[in-house]
Scaffold this motif. Structure first.
Motif, PDB file in Angstrom:
ATOM      1  N   ARG A 150      -3.952  26.035 -82.829  1.00  0.00           N
ATOM      2  CA  ARG A 150      -2.767  25.903 -81.802  1.00  0.00           C
ATOM      3  C   ARG A 150      -2.272  24.505 -81.934  1.00  0.00           C
ATOM      4  O   ARG A 150      -2.922  23.589 -81.980  1.00  0.00           O
ATOM      5  N   SER A 151      -0.988  24.323 -81.957  1.00  0.00           N
ATOM      6  CA  SER A 151      -0.202  23.393 -81.959  1.00  0.00           C
ATOM      7  C   SER A 151      -0.194  22.652 -80.698  1.00  0.00           C
ATOM      8  O   SER A 151       0.535  23.384 -79.695  1.00  0.00           O
ATOM      9  N   VAL A 152      -0.563  21.479 -80.436  1.00  0.00           N
ATOM     10  CA  VAL A 152      -0.392  20.908 -78.986  1.00  0.00           C
ATOM     11  C   VAL A 152       0.197  19.573 -78.998  1.00  0.00           C
ATOM     12  O   VAL A 152       0.127  18.874 -80.051  1.00  0.00           O
ATOM     13  N   LEU A 153       0.703  19.416 -77.948  1.00  0.00           N
ATOM     14  CA  LEU A 153       1.448  17.613 -77.885  1.00  0.00           C
ATOM     15  C   LEU A 153       0.739  17.173 -76.269  1.00  0.00           C
ATOM     16  O   LEU A 153       1.065  18.029 -75.455  1.00  0.00           O
ATOM     17  N   TYR A 154       0.214  16.282 -76.744  1.00  0.00           N
ATOM     18  CA  TYR A 154      -0.812  15.552 -75.557  1.00  0.00           C
ATOM     19  C   TYR A 154       0.176  14.629 -74.845  1.00  0.00           C
ATOM     20  O   TYR A 154      -0.001  13.585 -75.274  1.00  0.00           O
ATOM     21  N   ILE A 155       0.591  14.794 -73.645  1.00  0.00           N
ATOM     22  CA  ILE A 155       1.374  13.919 -72.987  1.00  0.00           C
ATOM     23  C   ILE A 155       0.643  12.789 -72.305  1.00  0.00           C
ATOM     24  O   ILE A 155      -0.037  13.266 -71.343  1.00  0.00           O
ATOM     25  N   ILE A 156       0.947  11.548 -72.273  1.00  0.00           N
ATOM     26  CA  ILE A 156       0.036  10.683 -71.597  1.00  0.00           C
ATOM     27  C   ILE A 156       1.012   9.725 -70.593  1.00  0.00           C
ATOM     28  O   ILE A 156       0.738   9.197 -69.649  1.00  0.00           O
ATOM     29  N   TRP A 157       2.252   9.802 -70.719  1.00  0.00           N
ATOM     30  CA  TRP A 157       3.282   9.054 -70.000  1.00  0.00           C
ATOM     31  C   TRP A 157       4.392  10.010 -69.493  1.00  0.00           C
ATOM     32  O   TRP A 157       4.718  10.630 -70.430  1.00  0.00           O
ATOM     33  N   MET A 162       5.526   9.805 -73.465  1.00  0.00           N
ATOM     34  CA  MET A 162       4.751   9.448 -74.561  1.00  0.00           C
ATOM     35  C   MET A 162       3.690  10.374 -74.701  1.00  0.00           C
ATOM     36  O   MET A 162       3.349  11.101 -73.777  1.00  0.00           O
ATOM     37  N   ALA A 163       3.334  10.607 -76.113  1.00  0.00           N
ATOM     38  CA  ALA A 163       2.201  11.416 -76.382  1.00  0.00           C
ATOM     39  C   ALA A 163       1.026  10.534 -77.056  1.00  0.00           C
ATOM     40  O   ALA A 163       1.249   9.444 -77.639  1.00  0.00           O
ATOM     41  N   ALA A 164      -0.064  11.134 -77.345  1.00  0.00           N
ATOM     42  CA  ALA A 164      -1.150  10.627 -78.079  1.00  0.00           C
ATOM     43  C   ALA A 164      -0.688  11.033 -79.389  1.00  0.00           C
ATOM     44  O   ALA A 164      -0.645  12.215 -79.588  1.00  0.00           O
ATOM     45  N   GLY A 165      -0.955  10.127 -80.370  1.00  0.00           N
ATOM     46  CA  GLY A 165      -0.532  10.054 -81.601  1.00  0.00           C
ATOM     47  C   GLY A 165      -1.901  10.398 -82.473  1.00  0.00           C
ATOM     48  O   GLY A 165      -3.046  10.769 -82.096  1.00  0.00           O
ATOM     49  N   ILE A 183       2.173  15.601 -83.384  1.00  0.00           N
ATOM     50  CA  ILE A 183       2.870  14.433 -83.718  1.00  0.00           C
ATOM     51  C   ILE A 183       2.487  14.294 -84.990  1.00  0.00           C
ATOM     52  O   ILE A 183       1.398  14.331 -85.493  1.00  0.00           O
ATOM     53  N   ALA A 184       3.618  14.102 -85.990  1.00  0.00           N
ATOM     54  CA  ALA A 184       3.229  14.351 -87.501  1.00  0.00           C
ATOM     55  C   ALA A 184       3.006  12.948 -88.126  1.00  0.00           C
ATOM     56  O   ALA A 184       2.109  12.981 -88.954  1.00  0.00           O
ATOM     57  N   GLU A 185       3.280  11.975 -87.621  1.00  0.00           N
ATOM     58  CA  GLU A 185       3.253  10.639 -88.393  1.00  0.00           C
ATOM     59  C   GLU A 185       1.850  10.132 -88.026  1.00  0.00           C
ATOM     60  O   GLU A 185       1.282  10.148 -87.029  1.00  0.00           O
ATOM     61  N   GLU A 186       1.304   9.651 -89.478  1.00  0.00           N
ATOM     62  CA  GLU A 186      -0.059   9.787 -89.793  1.00  0.00           C
ATOM     63  C   GLU A 186      -0.926   8.609 -89.048  1.00  0.00           C
ATOM     64  O   GLU A 186      -1.996   8.372 -88.489  1.00  0.00           O
ATOM     65  N   ARG A 189       0.100   5.909 -82.760  1.00  0.00           N
ATOM     66  CA  ARG A 189      -0.730   5.525 -81.742  1.00  0.00           C
ATOM     67  C   ARG A 189      -0.328   6.558 -80.512  1.00  0.00           C
ATOM     68  O   ARG A 189      -0.944   7.274 -80.252  1.00  0.00           O
ATOM     69  N   TYR A 190       0.647   5.948 -79.775  1.00  0.00           N
ATOM     70  CA  TYR A 190       1.067   6.517 -78.662  1.00  0.00           C
ATOM     71  C   TYR A 190       2.757   6.185 -78.659  1.00  0.00           C
ATOM     72  O   TYR A 190       3.258   5.756 -77.770  1.00  0.00           O
ATOM     73  N   PRO A 191       3.404   7.315 -79.281  1.00  0.00           N
ATOM     74  CA  PRO A 191       4.808   7.369 -79.623  1.00  0.00           C
ATOM     75  C   PRO A 191       5.611   8.015 -78.583  1.00  0.00           C
ATOM     76  O   PRO A 191       4.973   8.797 -77.871  1.00  0.00           O
ATOM     77  N   GLU A 192       6.978   7.598 -78.379  1.00  0.00           N
ATOM     78  CA  GLU A 192       7.747   8.211 -77.376  1.00  0.00           C
ATOM     79  C   GLU A 192       8.217   9.422 -78.050  1.00  0.00           C
ATOM     80  O   GLU A 192       8.176   9.645 -79.293  1.00  0.00           O
ATOM     81  N   VAL A 193       8.291  10.370 -77.369  1.00  0.00           N
ATOM     82  CA  VAL A 193       8.627  11.852 -77.935  1.00  0.00           C
ATOM     83  C   VAL A 193       9.798  12.320 -77.135  1.00  0.00           C
ATOM     84  O   VAL A 193      10.173  11.788 -76.058  1.00  0.00           O
TER      85      VAL A 193
END
Length: 259
Positions: A150-157, A162-165, A183-186, A189-193
């Motif tokens: 399952r594709s998930v986006l984990y939002i922290i802020w 912001m999400a967990a990278g 989040i595709a960027e290898e 860390r915690y990018p804005e989305v």
């Protein structure tokens, strides 16, 4: 011994007065049987429930009262690279030996617990914990083999969003659950989305920490995406201590909820 940043730790004797500036590791120390040695904790060290009433609160994770720490006359201070600032570590080094943990995966967690077992003379408890986590992890992975990815986006802020990278302990636990991080960027860390990324996920997970997302926020996100929105307990996804033993049951319930 070196800590997880490669800094040398010199202890004359087994520490008997410990200050911990990392909530998840405070819980870990208690579960290793070291509660009596803990003299100082942060205001965010909420587990065990009554611990803060029994110990001296020395500040938070990003701001401390160095004078309170010094007054406790600690002989060991436990910090974390992500939780605490470099300035805090430097200030604490003027008071007592400081071990800085850097936990980003299970191997670094196992290594850290092994270090604690050596430094704090609690090898049997540390080894038992590592063995228990390894066994629970293996059992859980076996159960997840047949689950769909399952594709998930984990939002922290929330503001900014912001999400967990990928380079986070959260991502490791998402993968254990059989999730694929949106989040595709290898090296993220915690990018804005943005809202476009929200639309690409099958599920959007709203973490209870560091931003206190709750059920009241779900409707707001439902206007931006057709993904299923779920609130999740951030402690199980980001506390890299003994809480891991409880996390796998929580993850199993979460995956079941997604069916």
């Amino acid at each position: 011994m070196l800590d997880q940043l490669g800094r040398e730790i010199n202890l004359k004797n087994t520490p008997k007065r410990i200050v911990c500036l990392v909530p998840s590791l405070t819980e870990l120390l208690v579960d290793l049987g070291l509660s009596d040695w803990l003299v100082g904790v942060t205001k965010f060290c909420i587990h065990p429930e009554n611990l803060r009433k029994q110990k001296t609160i020395v500040g938070g994770t990003k701001s401390i009262h160095a004078d309170r720490i010094a007054a406790l006359k600690p002989d060991f201070i436990l910090c974390n690279k992500e939780e605490n600032t470099q300035e805090i570590v430097v200030a604490c080094e003027q008071i007592a030996p400081v071990y800085v943990s850097d936990i980003n995966d299970f191997d670094s967690f196992y290594s850290f617990v092994d270090d604690l077992g050596t430094l704090l003379r609690c090898k049997p408890q540390a080894e038992a914990l590592v063995t228990a986590v390894k066994n629970r992890l293996e059992q859980f992975r076996a159960k997840m083999v047949s689950e769909p990815v399952r594709s998930v986006l984990y939002i922290i802020w929330k503001d900014p969003l912001m999400a967990a990278g990928r380079v986070t302990f959260i991502n490791v636990l998402l993968e254990v659950c059989g999730f694929r991080n949106s989040i595709a960027e290898e090296h993220s860390r915690y990018p804005e989305v943005d809202s476009e990324l929200l639309k690409k996920a099958d599920y959007v997970l709203l973490s209870s920490e560091p931003f206190p997302f709750s059920e009241k926020h779900i409707a707001e996100f439902e206007t931006q995406t057709e993904a299923q929105i779920l609130c999740v307990d951030g402690e199980y996804f980001s506390w890299y201590g003994s809480r891991l033993l409880k996390a796998f049951d929580y993850f199993q319930d979460l995956v079941f909820q997604m069916k």
